[in-house]
Design an enzyme around this catalytic site. Sequence first.
Site, mmCIF file in Angstrom:
data_model
loop_
_atom_site.group_PDB
_atom_site.id
_atom_site.type_symbol
_atom_site.label_atom_id
_atom_site.label_comp_id
_atom_site.label_asym_id
_atom_site.label_seq_id
_atom_site.Cartn_x
_atom_site.Cartn_y
_atom_site.Cartn_z
ATOM 1 N N ASP A 149 0.847 -1.198 0.000
ATOM 2 C CA ASP A 149 0.000 0.000 0.000
ATOM 3 C C ASP A 149 0.881 1.246 0.000
ATOM 4 O OD1 ASP A 149 -2.001 1.838 0.311
ATOM 5 O OD2 ASP A 149 -2.893 0.895 2.083
ATOM 6 N N HIS A 222 -10.123 -1.060 -7.076
ATOM 7 C CA HIS A 222 -9.742 0.122 -6.284
ATOM 8 C C HIS A 222 -8.847 1.060 -7.089
ATOM 9 C CE1 HIS A 222 -8.879 2.536 -2.824
ATOM 10 N NE2 HIS A 222 -7.590 2.240 -2.836
HETATM 11 C C1 HEM Z 1 -3.896 2.587 -4.304
HETATM 12 C C2 HEM Z 1 -5.264 0.065 -0.402
HETATM 13 C C3 HEM Z 1 -8.518 3.509 0.682
HETATM 14 C C4 HEM Z 1 -6.684 6.269 -2.866
HETATM 15 C C5 HEM Z 1 -4.018 1.593 -3.366
HETATM 16 C C6 HEM Z 1 -3.318 0.330 -3.412
HETATM 17 C C7 HEM Z 1 -3.701 -0.368 -2.317
HETATM 18 C C8 HEM Z 1 -4.649 0.439 -1.579
HETATM 19 C C9 HEM Z 1 -3.224 -1.749 -1.888
HETATM 20 C C10 HEM Z 1 -2.347 -0.105 -4.518
HETATM 21 C C11 HEM Z 1 -0.925 0.288 -4.302
HETATM 22 C C12 HEM Z 1 -0.679 1.766 -4.214
HETATM 23 O O1 HEM Z 1 -0.453 2.446 -5.225
HETATM 24 O O2 HEM Z 1 -0.720 2.253 -3.100
HETATM 25 C C13 HEM Z 1 -6.270 0.777 0.221
HETATM 26 C C14 HEM Z 1 -7.028 0.295 1.369
HETATM 27 C C15 HEM Z 1 -7.944 1.267 1.660
HETATM 28 C C16 HEM Z 1 -7.761 2.346 0.706
HETATM 29 C C17 HEM Z 1 -6.809 -1.039 2.067
HETATM 30 C C18 HEM Z 1 -8.994 1.269 2.731
HETATM 31 C C19 HEM Z 1 -9.769 0.238 2.951
HETATM 32 C C20 HEM Z 1 -8.307 4.552 -0.186
HETATM 33 C C21 HEM Z 1 -9.057 5.783 -0.192
HETATM 34 C C22 HEM Z 1 -8.526 6.565 -1.192
HETATM 35 C C23 HEM Z 1 -7.463 5.806 -1.813
HETATM 36 C C24 HEM Z 1 -10.193 6.126 0.772
HETATM 37 C C25 HEM Z 1 -8.892 7.954 -1.647
HETATM 38 C C26 HEM Z 1 -9.913 8.649 -1.230
HETATM 39 C C27 HEM Z 1 -5.773 5.503 -3.548
HETATM 40 C C28 HEM Z 1 -5.007 5.994 -4.685
HETATM 41 C C29 HEM Z 1 -4.214 4.920 -5.122
HETATM 42 C C30 HEM Z 1 -4.497 3.810 -4.215
HETATM 43 C C31 HEM Z 1 -5.030 7.393 -5.270
HETATM 44 C C32 HEM Z 1 -3.215 4.912 -6.297
HETATM 45 C C33 HEM Z 1 -3.932 4.649 -7.575
HETATM 46 C C34 HEM Z 1 -2.927 4.639 -8.735
HETATM 47 O O3 HEM Z 1 -2.543 5.721 -9.151
HETATM 48 O O4 HEM Z 1 -2.548 3.547 -9.136
HETATM 49 N N1 HEM Z 1 -4.823 1.637 -2.237
HETATM 50 N N2 HEM Z 1 -6.731 2.019 -0.132
HETATM 51 N N3 HEM Z 1 -7.365 4.595 -1.185
HETATM 52 N N4 HEM Z 1 -5.442 4.201 -3.286
HETATM 53 FE FE1 HEM Z 1 -6.118 3.093 -1.747
#
Ligand code: HEM
Length: 336
Positions: A149, A222
């Site tokens: 993450d 996601h």
């Molecule tokens: C990407 C987990 C909530 C925004 C990711 C990734 C994971 C992850 C594993 C892929 C690796 C990375 O680039 O970090 C989670 C979990 C969440 C959560 C477990 C809560 C249950 C959120 C929320 C937002 C968010 C609430 C925004 C409001 C993003 C963004 C990316 C991302 C912007 C990168 C997308 C990209 O450019 O590839 N998240 N996330 N995440 N997450 Fe989350």
Amino acid sequence: MGVRDPAPQPVLTRLTAAAIFLVVTVDEGGEDVVRELLPDLGGLNRSVGFRVPEGGLACVTGIGAELFGRLFAGPPPAGLHPFRVLEGPVRTAVSTPGDLLFHLRAATMDLCFELADQLMARLSGVAKVVDEVHGFKYFDERDLLGFVDGTENPDGRAAGEAVFVRGDDPEYAAGSYVIVQKYLHDMAAWHAVSVEEQERVVGRTKLSDIELPDDVKPANSHVALTTIVGEDGEERQIVRDNMPFARLADGERGTYFIGYAADPGVIEQMLENMFIGSPPGNTDRILEFSTPVTGCLFFVPSQDFLDEPPPAPAAGPAHDIGDHSLRIGSLKQKRI
Ligand code: HEM
């Protein structure tokens, strides 16, 4: 002689192994205590952190919309408002109380704890901790769903451009906005699906952390729903510093989401995509396994602002800060 650019708070600290997220409400009448604490935050950080330089202790302080109007005269930051509830078909993004956020990060928990303890001693009697999460690093930067993450966080100059307010709100330059949500995971449901299915939920591979190709990555993954592009064709980025947390006694497993941006609308657009869907109804599959139990938005002023806060509001109704209520907290008697 040129005017010095304001210095930001340490928003862009690298990922650390330990963090404490403290959300606090401030009682009516506690405003002066907070105003006196703000210029001392830097010194308190040095008192605790200087003894362990390799610990990299950093504290970011955020102020909620309602408290901001109680603390300071003058127009509030352009994007500051209470966290907006999003009621979707799968989950609701709830809005919960929070006047101050302290985001404490360090290599070790003792540093985070010690500074949090000192901060709360200063706020003793005028503030309540309404949410406290101790986050830990889980193997190679994974969340408790087992996925890495934070990979696609911008860094270097792109990170600064993503998170810091610039000329469009000059009075608050070098400030930032932060949204926090505490998510609880349904681990039994998560473990009931195959790794391949989990990868389609997230949009990346689990072990090797590679983004799925566009023709394979589902539109309700996601990553698909949080990748957003502005009218100019440029990707809109935020900086996240999510941390896992858990409590064995009650089976709690979660991810503390924390996202910083120069414009809170960017994070809100991502949330809308996740909860309402893009197009509406095409919601984020991560929500099938994750429920937010808190939701708050704060402004993170520059370090210069904290060191020399602007004057307190004069007696009388303060600004309408977006929830259509007039703040009259400043009418109360000054504490002696
Ligand atoms: C990407 C987990 C909530 C925004 C990711 C990734 C994971 C992850 C594993 C892929 C690796 C990375 O680039 O970090 C989670 C979990 C969440 C959560 C477990 C809560 C249950 C959120 C929320 C937002 C968010 C609430 C925004 C409001 C993003 C963004 C990316 C991302 C912007 C990168 C997308 C990209 O450019 O590839 N998240 N996330 N995440 N997450 Fe989350």
